[in-house]
Scaffold this motif. Sequence first.
Motif, PDB file in Angstrom:
ATOM      1  N   ARG A 164       0.833  -1.208   0.000  1.00 34.86           N
ATOM      2  CA  ARG A 164       0.000   0.000   0.000  1.00 34.86           C
ATOM      3  C   ARG A 164       0.865   1.255   0.000  1.00 34.86           C
ATOM      4  N   ALA A 165       1.920   1.255   0.799  1.00 32.90           N
ATOM      5  CA  ALA A 165       2.840   2.405   0.835  1.00 32.90           C
ATOM      6  C   ALA A 165       3.510   2.593  -0.524  1.00 32.90           C
ATOM      7  N   ARG A 167       2.211   1.777  -3.477  1.00 35.02           N
ATOM      8  CA  ARG A 167       1.202   2.344  -4.381  1.00 35.02           C
ATOM      9  C   ARG A 167       1.030   3.845  -4.129  1.00 35.02           C
ATOM     10  N   ARG A 168       0.982   4.232  -2.865  1.00 29.25           N
ATOM     11  CA  ARG A 168       0.823   5.661  -2.531  1.00 29.25           C
ATOM     12  C   ARG A 168       2.024   6.460  -3.028  1.00 29.25           C
ATOM     13  N   TRP A 169       3.221   5.930  -2.822  1.00 30.14           N
ATOM     14  CA  TRP A 169       4.431   6.644  -3.244  1.00 30.14           C
ATOM     15  C   TRP A 169       4.449   6.805  -4.769  1.00 30.14           C
ATOM     16  N   ALA A 171       1.963   6.823  -6.786  1.00 30.64           N
ATOM     17  CA  ALA A 171       0.892   7.766  -7.172  1.00 30.64           C
ATOM     18  C   ALA A 171       1.317   9.217  -6.936  1.00 30.64           C
ATOM     19  N   SER A 172       2.241   9.430  -6.004  1.00 26.13           N
ATOM     20  CA  SER A 172       2.681  10.784  -5.688  1.00 26.13           C
ATOM     21  C   SER A 172       3.713  11.317  -6.669  1.00 26.13           C
TER      22      SER A 172
END
Length: 173
Positions: A164-165, A167-169, A171-172
């Motif tokens: 999840r981390a 994917r978030r990174w 996406a950023s």
Amino acid sequence: MKRVVVVGPPGSGKTTVAQAAATRLGLPHVEMDSLWWEPHWMEAGAAVLAERLQVVAADDEWVVDGNYFSVGSREVLWPRADTIVWLDHSRWVTMPRVIRRTVIRAVRRTELWSGNRESLRRALRADSIIRFAWRAHPTYRRYESLDTDPEFAHLTWIRLRTPRAVRRWLASL
């Protein structure tokens, strides 16, 4: 971010993350395994890998995935890098991925580097990637202390502990 090294244990998603980051950042991607493995699963060796990494490191922009910590990547790439992305996933994340990936590659006869292919027979050997991934997983803790090492103070460290981390990174970017 112009020169990024993605590290982590087998099955952590280094190549997938590096490819995605390179695409998002508009940078070339290099998979260190492609520089290490010669035909018939022969290792290129530390000196050859260091030469190949020097060519990569000489460029101004790149995303490289792989560890090869003890055979040149730290000495050649890290001084030129600006960012280390450490995929710090548990064995319970990485091992199913390694097993699934190995079986799929073996069944599909997927060509990897230098014409090499994984096989189910190779997956069951004592030196298989599956056994290596299990045994070597604890050694990737070595990155834990390096973010405070003065030799690497120029690097931005990004430690991602979960998918999840990651994917978030991504996406950023």
